[in-house]
Structures are given as C-alpha cells and as structure tokens.
Design a protein around this motif. Sequence first.
Motif, PDB file in Angstrom:
ATOM      1  N   LEU A   1       0.852  -1.180   0.000  1.00 29.36           N
ATOM      2  CA  LEU A   1       0.000   0.000   0.000  1.00 29.36           C
ATOM      3  C   LEU A   1       0.890   1.233   0.000  1.00 29.36           C
ATOM      4  CD1 LEU A   1      -2.943   1.022   0.327  1.00 29.36           C
ATOM      5  CD2 LEU A   1      -2.510   1.036   2.767  1.00 29.36           C
ATOM      6  N   ARG A   2       0.615   2.172  -0.885  1.00 27.06           N
ATOM      7  CA  ARG A   2       1.423   3.385  -0.996  1.00 27.06           C
ATOM      8  C   ARG A   2       0.800   4.493  -0.170  1.00 27.06           C
ATOM      9  NH1 ARG A   2       2.061   7.779  -5.326  1.00 27.06           N
ATOM     10  NH2 ARG A   2       4.212   8.426  -5.061  1.00 27.06           N
ATOM     11  N   ILE A   3       1.622   5.111   0.656  1.00 27.07           N
ATOM     12  CA  ILE A   3       1.220   6.300   1.393  1.00 27.07           C
ATOM     13  C   ILE A   3       1.972   7.448   0.754  1.00 27.07           C
ATOM     14  CG2 ILE A   3       1.245   7.464   3.619  1.00 27.07           C
ATOM     15  CD1 ILE A   3       1.138   4.668   4.878  1.00 27.07           C
ATOM     16  N   VAL A   4       1.261   8.516   0.429  1.00 24.47           N
ATOM     17  CA  VAL A   4       1.868   9.601  -0.327  1.00 24.47           C
ATOM     18  C   VAL A   4       1.758  10.919   0.431  1.00 24.47           C
ATOM     19  CG1 VAL A   4      -0.227  10.109  -1.663  1.00 24.47           C
ATOM     20  CG2 VAL A   4       1.972  10.665  -2.623  1.00 24.47           C
ATOM     21  N   ARG A   5       2.817  11.722   0.329  1.00 27.72           N
ATOM     22  CA  ARG A   5       2.784  13.100   0.802  1.00 27.72           C
ATOM     23  C   ARG A   5       2.720  13.973  -0.441  1.00 27.72           C
ATOM     24  NH1 ARG A   5       7.988  15.221   3.220  1.00 27.72           N
ATOM     25  NH2 ARG A   5       8.387  15.527   1.032  1.00 27.72           N
ATOM     26  N   SER A   6       1.610  14.687  -0.580  1.00 27.87           N
ATOM     27  CA  SER A   6       1.413  15.505  -1.773  1.00 27.87           C
ATOM     28  C   SER A   6       2.333  16.728  -1.728  1.00 27.87           C
ATOM     29  CB  SER A   6      -0.044  15.951  -1.868  1.00 27.87           C
ATOM     30  OG  SER A   6      -0.322  16.898  -0.864  1.00 27.87           O
ATOM     31  N   PRO A   7       2.512  17.396  -2.849  1.00 27.76           N
ATOM     32  CA  PRO A   7       3.325  18.618  -2.851  1.00 27.76           C
ATOM     33  C   PRO A   7       2.786  19.701  -1.897  1.00 27.76           C
ATOM     34  CG  PRO A   7       2.989  17.849  -5.085  1.00 27.76           C
ATOM     35  CD  PRO A   7       2.126  16.994  -4.202  1.00 27.76           C
ATOM     36  N   GLU A   8       1.493  19.638  -1.576  1.00 30.07           N
ATOM     37  CA  GLU A   8       0.905  20.596  -0.639  1.00 30.07           C
ATOM     38  C   GLU A   8       1.191  20.223   0.818  1.00 30.07           C
ATOM     39  OE1 GLU A   8      -1.288  19.049  -3.024  1.00 30.07           O
ATOM     40  OE2 GLU A   8      -0.686  20.631  -4.426  1.00 30.07           O
ATOM     41  N   GLY A   9       1.693  19.010   1.052  1.00 26.90           N
ATOM     42  CA  GLY A   9       2.032  18.571   2.395  1.00 26.90           C
ATOM     43  C   GLY A   9       0.970  17.731   3.083  1.00 26.90           C
ATOM     44  N   THR A  10      -0.056  17.288   2.346  1.00 24.39           N
ATOM     45  CA  THR A  10      -1.077  16.434   2.939  1.00 24.39           C
ATOM     46  C   THR A  10      -0.698  14.975   2.711  1.00 24.39           C
ATOM     47  OG1 THR A  10      -2.399  16.467   0.917  1.00 24.39           O
ATOM     48  CG2 THR A  10      -2.908  18.133   2.577  1.00 24.39           C
ATOM     49  N   TYR A  11      -1.141  14.105   3.625  1.00 25.72           N
ATOM     50  CA  TYR A  11      -0.835  12.681   3.556  1.00 25.72           C
ATOM     51  C   TYR A  11      -2.105  11.912   3.245  1.00 25.72           C
ATOM     52  CZ  TYR A  11       3.485  14.083   5.802  1.00 25.72           C
ATOM     53  OH  TYR A  11       4.681  14.680   6.087  1.00 25.72           O
TER      54      TYR A  11
ATOM     55  N   GLY B   1      -1.791   4.266  -6.938  1.00 25.48           N
ATOM     56  CA  GLY B   1      -0.344   4.217  -7.136  1.00 25.48           C
ATOM     57  C   GLY B   1       0.164   5.279  -8.074  1.00 25.48           C
ATOM     58  N   LYS B   2      -0.678   6.243  -8.418  1.00 22.92           N
ATOM     59  CA  LYS B   2      -0.295   7.250  -9.397  1.00 22.92           C
ATOM     60  C   LYS B   2      -0.418   8.687  -8.885  1.00 22.92           C
ATOM     61  CE  LYS B   2      -1.295   4.364 -13.307  1.00 22.92           C
ATOM     62  NZ  LYS B   2      -0.021   3.939 -13.781  1.00 22.92           N
ATOM     63  N   MET B   3      -0.743   8.858  -7.603  1.00 17.07           N
ATOM     64  CA  MET B   3      -0.868  10.214  -7.069  1.00 17.07           C
ATOM     65  C   MET B   3       0.495  10.895  -7.070  1.00 17.07           C
ATOM     66  SD  MET B   3      -3.504   9.682  -3.882  1.00 17.07           S
ATOM     67  CE  MET B   3      -3.442  11.380  -3.382  1.00 17.07           C
ATOM     68  N   PRO B   4       0.529  12.202  -7.338  1.00 15.91           N
ATOM     69  CA  PRO B   4       1.818  12.905  -7.324  1.00 15.91           C
ATOM     70  C   PRO B   4       2.316  13.099  -5.898  1.00 15.91           C
ATOM     71  CG  PRO B   4       0.052  14.460  -7.721  1.00 15.91           C
ATOM     72  CD  PRO B   4      -0.574  13.089  -7.718  1.00 15.91           C
ATOM     73  N   GLY B   5       3.615  13.060  -5.738  1.00 12.05           N
ATOM     74  CA  GLY B   5       4.210  13.302  -4.435  1.00 12.05           C
ATOM     75  C   GLY B   5       5.143  12.184  -4.028  1.00 12.05           C
ATOM     76  N   ARG B   6       5.692  12.327  -2.857  1.00 13.46           N
ATOM     77  CA  ARG B   6       6.640  11.355  -2.303  1.00 13.46           C
ATOM     78  C   ARG B   6       5.887  10.172  -1.735  1.00 13.46           C
ATOM     79  NH1 ARG B   6      11.341   8.914  -2.010  1.00 13.46           N
ATOM     80  NH2 ARG B   6      12.111   8.556   0.077  1.00 13.46           N
ATOM     81  N   GLY B   7       6.282   8.966  -2.086  1.00  8.61           N
ATOM     82  CA  GLY B   7       5.577   7.780  -1.644  1.00  8.61           C
ATOM     83  C   GLY B   7       6.401   6.917  -0.711  1.00  8.61           C
ATOM     84  N   ALA B   8       5.703   6.218   0.156  1.00 11.08           N
ATOM     85  CA  ALA B   8       6.301   5.226   1.047  1.00 11.08           C
ATOM     86  C   ALA B   8       5.344   4.044   1.071  1.00 11.08           C
ATOM     87  CB  ALA B   8       6.494   5.802   2.437  1.00 11.08           C
ATOM     88  N   TYR B   9       5.866   2.863   1.328  1.00 16.48           N
ATOM     89  CA  TYR B   9       5.063   1.652   1.206  1.00 16.48           C
ATOM     90  C   TYR B   9       4.980   0.889   2.518  1.00 16.48           C
ATOM     91  CZ  TYR B   9       5.354   2.458  -3.777  1.00 16.48           C
ATOM     92  OH  TYR B   9       5.248   3.022  -5.017  1.00 16.48           O
TER      93      TYR B   9
END
Length: 95
Positions: free
Chosen positions: A24-34, A40-48
């Motif tokens: 499961l991918r957890i993403v931090r968007s460029p706006e800073g929301t998690y 699996g295609k949302m923009p931003g930094r991902g962690a699994y």
Amino acid sequence: MKTKKIPQRFCLGCHTSKPKKELLRIVRSPEGTYAVDTTGKMPGRGAYICHSLDCLELARKNHGLERSFAAKLAPEVYEALAAQLQAELTAEAGQ
C-alpha cells in the motif's frame, strides 16, 4: 523471450521486500497532505507498507514514515491513515 522485471518495494513496518502491487502506498502531496494512494499514481513522495494495521503501527513505532518523508508526522496523520486503511480493508472484505 525476456521476462519482465517485477518492481520490488520495502515495507516500512515489517521490513520485508515485496512486489510493488502487494503493498500500500502512502503519499505526501506537494501541498504537504498525507493520504493512502490506492491507484499508485498520485503525485508526491511515496512510502510503502503492507495492507495491515499492524505494519502501520510498526512504522509508527520505528518512525519509518517520518524518515521516508523527512518530516515529523502529527498523531492526527497516523489516525487518518489508519482510518483510511481500515475503510479500504473493510471494502475489500465486503467484495
């Protein structure tokens, strides 16, 4: 014929490598929301992490998400991620 390489990712909770599709991918968007990224295609930094609340709790205890995102996460972020993960797990179980 060449075999296609399956991308591997590392679970921040249980510290195992698994195929990307199984995690499961957890993403931090460029706006800073998690958020939990189901596509699996949302923009931003991902962690699994694995599809389990236990792995999320382990990642919280060992600060895996904080290291991955290079930022301190508020307790509310973990609660929101747990709620999203629980909702996804119940939706999968209902199918």
